[in-house]
Scaffold this active site. Sequence first.
Site: not given
Ligand code: PLP
Length: 366
Positions: A101, A178, A202
């Site tokens: 991520w 994040d 989550k």
């Molecule tokens: N950042 C993290 C740590 C994630 O686990 C996720 C996805 O599950 C994301 C970003 C991306 O999130 P989204 O699918 O809401 O854009």
Amino acid sequence: MTRIYNFSAGPAALPEPVLRQAAEEMLDWHGVGCGVMEMSHRGKEFTSIVAQAEADLRELLAIPDNYRVLFLQGGATQQFAQIPMNLLAGGSADYLVTGTWSKKAYGEAKHLVGALGGAVRLAGSTETAGFTRLLRTEELDLDPRARYLHLCTNETIHGVELREVSRLPDTGVPLVADMSSHILSRPLDIGRYGLIYAGAQKNIGPSGLVVVIVREDLLGHASPVTPTIMDYRVMAENGSMLNTPPTYAIYIAGLVFRWLKAQGGLAAVEANNIAKSDLLYDFLDASDFYDNRVEHDSRSRMNIPFLLRDDALNDAFLAGAKAAGLTQLKGHKSVGGMRASIYNAMPLAGVQALVDYMRDFSARNG
Ligand code: PLP
């Protein structure tokens, strides 16, 4: 009706009392004769829902007054773009890469930097170590003049979590974190961060919603190419309602915040998360049949990847788990094996059921 134990990394299980309340209020919220999905976002009913959600989130996380809470759309991925658009301001930004991520966030910032102007630097990476640990101080190459330092404090796919404030790089530049997959799993020192963001699916609620907590002095620096709807300052001035917000998702998030308060707040939630993750890690560490490769001080309490030492048994493991009511245990394809995501809504009994199944499976196949 039988509800399974859902170990999905997201969208993930929600607390059952929240879902029951939402079901009860689906057709008629508090006697107004319609459900939240059908309400005007400008009406007093929905305005009260959003205000209560924000107040409860502020109380849970002890958010200081000089931080704004934004309820935005586009998930955490949209923030990968929105952050450099709003904060780079022709300067340079540092990125730490500790898993899939944070690598994606870095990639998006690099993608945009040509249009935005300025620079984006890789200030540390654990990729060659297979994303199995946090960065060490001696591996960091930090710019003290950076506009911000971006990091992901819980890597959902690799199961690597930065929990202790003492492990945060002390650079004096705004930290942008994040926290999608561990926000609200424990108390936080918000004042250590410039901006925190979290996709909802989550520990907060429905996917698509993303919560941004941003220090006020970081508003108002957006690049001129930033679309109005993506400018944090504009969204803050409009109470996250420049356009129609994701009303139902905000309502569910509000119910989750209230449920967290009823659990005793985040200290109590953390104690439960420690008990759950210790149960699974202690079992994994005592086993020759299963393996978790993340270094001990970097292990996530929310996402626990593990391998069967004989991966030929993976399909049988997953089929048996499903038959036992334990679902979504398949690991991300980039890592393989299994992953148990045990967010706030997963009860200790669910982790116990998983450990019992794993013990039984290893006894039968070991
Ligand atoms: N950042 C993290 C740590 C994630 O686990 C996720 C996805 O599950 C994301 C970003 C991306 O999130 P989204 O699918 O809401 O854009």
